[in-house]
Design a protein around this motif. Structure first.
Motif, PDB file in Angstrom:
ATOM      1  N   THR A 100       0.785  -1.279  -0.234  1.00  0.00           N
ATOM      2  CA  THR A 100      -0.245   0.068   0.063  1.00  0.00           C
ATOM      3  C   THR A 100       0.854   1.359  -0.176  1.00  0.00           C
ATOM      4  O   THR A 100       0.324   2.219  -0.595  1.00  0.00           O
ATOM      5  N   LYS A 137      -7.553  -1.554  -0.707  1.00  0.00           N
ATOM      6  CA  LYS A 137      -8.208  -1.209  -2.096  1.00  0.00           C
ATOM      7  C   LYS A 137      -6.994  -1.821  -3.162  1.00  0.00           C
ATOM      8  O   LYS A 137      -5.694  -1.639  -2.886  1.00  0.00           O
ATOM      9  N   ASP A 139      -6.272  -1.361  -6.186  1.00  0.00           N
ATOM     10  CA  ASP A 139      -5.756  -0.266  -7.103  1.00  0.00           C
ATOM     11  C   ASP A 139      -4.467   0.200  -6.572  1.00  0.00           C
ATOM     12  O   ASP A 139      -3.288   0.221  -7.112  1.00  0.00           O
ATOM     13  N   LYS A 140      -4.535   0.383  -5.122  1.00  0.00           N
ATOM     14  CA  LYS A 140      -3.632   1.159  -4.302  1.00  0.00           C
ATOM     15  C   LYS A 140      -2.319   0.071  -4.335  1.00  0.00           C
ATOM     16  O   LYS A 140      -1.083   0.441  -4.436  1.00  0.00           O
ATOM     17  N   GLU A 143      -0.653  -0.357  -7.674  1.00  0.00           N
ATOM     18  CA  GLU A 143      -0.050   0.841  -8.047  1.00  0.00           C
ATOM     19  C   GLU A 143       1.287   0.768  -7.454  1.00  0.00           C
ATOM     20  O   GLU A 143       2.423   1.212  -8.116  1.00  0.00           O
TER      21      GLU A 143
END
Ligand code: SAM
Ligand code: SF4
Length: 329
Positions: A100, A137, A139-140, A143
């Motif tokens: 994260t 999440k 996406d985090k 990323e």
């Protein structure tokens, strides 16, 4: 340092915090009571303990947690340990993270000398990810993973195999890892700590998973070993390694080269046993490291032969009461 069974101890895993920004269902209860911050070793103390271990022959350090990257100023410790990389010092500095915070830290990790990291990711489905991590999440984390790749870090994805939750996704994870150049390691759930759920419902033996995967993929044996519990194959179709960590179905203790330090300075000689040594008292008792080194040597002389993990319906209690987030796995 050799333990009573002749195993050379060259690998230290250091949990730098018991806190985490996620609440994975197999790892933590949703309501967790964390240690008061005053109980924690300072980053300088963690560095001092690490330095003592390096003097005694440790060549690899992995930072873990809880989530190591949520500890305030953790990069100062990473930089300090990074400066000990090299002949006579560390051969490798690495970490295990949930990803994260990686987007913020990836470049600094590489600059400090970290070259490989493990990132925990149990699913590529956003809803499942939210269900498994409770607070996360997808996406985090993705990323973070791609920031780490862009920074030049080699990545191994760690996936806990959960019955009925992600067992239909391993093919997709193998293909995805192949596409992006990541290794993958599947992990059996281990009975550590109370977690609000029934572990017998989560447990999926990897022997079954491996047999299923070999219908789709060509799994080639390799003698690649990290000194750790994982046994690896190469997936011929992707060229990437696939590891299996099977504490429940196969015991991996004979080749165990590691010990684990908690963020309060307690040294566990085995992930699956309660015996431990307090290093905080000798650390704080004098500025000189003689007492600390003596305490480390004494602890290694007590390293047990192996763990006694069992998951079954009769004994639906954790084999050890502490959570994985205490020792970092
Ligand atoms: N927060 C970081 C992370 O998730 O990567 C580092 C600490 S976490 C405790 C280390 C690893 O242990 C993760 O890969 C996690 O999936 C795994 N883990 C946690 N609890 C577990 C359990 N009961 N059985 C098996 N693996 C577990
Ligand atoms: Fe946090 Fe890692 Fe445990 Fe998940 S597995 S709750 S990310 S410490």
């Amino acid at each position: 340092m050799r333990d009573p069974f002749g195993r050379e101890i060259t690998y230290l895993r250091m949990s730098v915090t018991d806190r985490c920004d996620l609440r994975c269902v197999y790892c933590m209860a949703e309501e967790m009571t964390f240690l008061p911050k005053a109980e924690l070793l300072t980053l300088e103390e963690l560095e001092r303990v690490a330095a003592a271990f390096i003097r005694l022959g440790v060549r690899k350090i992995r930072l873990t947690g809880g989530e190591p990257l949520v500890r305030r100023n953790v990069m100062s410790l990473v930089n300090a340990l990074g400066s000990r990389l090299g002949p006579g010092g560390l051969a490798e500095l690495t970490l295990t993270t949930n990803g994260t915070q990686l987007a913020r830290h990836a470049e600094a990790l590489f600059a400090a000398g970290v070259r490989r990291i493990n990132v925990s990711l149990d699913t590529l489905d956003p809803d499942r990810f939210a269900a498994i991590t409770r607070w996360g999440k997808l996406d985090k984390t993705l990323e973070g993973i791609f920031a780490a790749k862009a920074a030049g870090l080699a990545i191994k994805i760690n996936t806990v195999a959960l019955k009925g939750t992600n067992e239909d996704e391993f093919d997709r994870l193998i293909a995805w890892c192949g596409e992006h150049g990541f290794d993958l390691c599947l992990i059996e759930t281990m009975p550590m700590g109370e977690i609000d759920q029934d572990r017998t419902d989560q447990y999926l033996p990897l022997s079954i998973v491996r047999a299923r995967l070999s219908r789709t993929w060509t799994l080639e044996d390799t003698d690649y070993r990290t000194g750790g519990p994982a046994r690896y194959v190469v997936v011929k179709e992707t060229g990437r390694r696939l590891g299996f960590i099977t504490p429940m179905t196969h015991n991996f203790c004979e080749s165990c080269n590691r010990v684990r330090l908690t963020c309060t300075g307690t040294l566990y000689m085995c992930l699956g046993q309660d015996d431990a040594a307090d290093l905080r008292a000798p650390l704080r008792a004098s500025r000189d490291d003689a007492m600390l080194e003596a305490a480390i040597r004494e602890a290694i002389s007590r390293k047990p032969r192996g763990h006694d993990f069992v998951i079954d319906r009769r004994r639906n209690r954790p084999a050890v009461a502490r959570h994985m987030s205490v020792t970092g796995g």
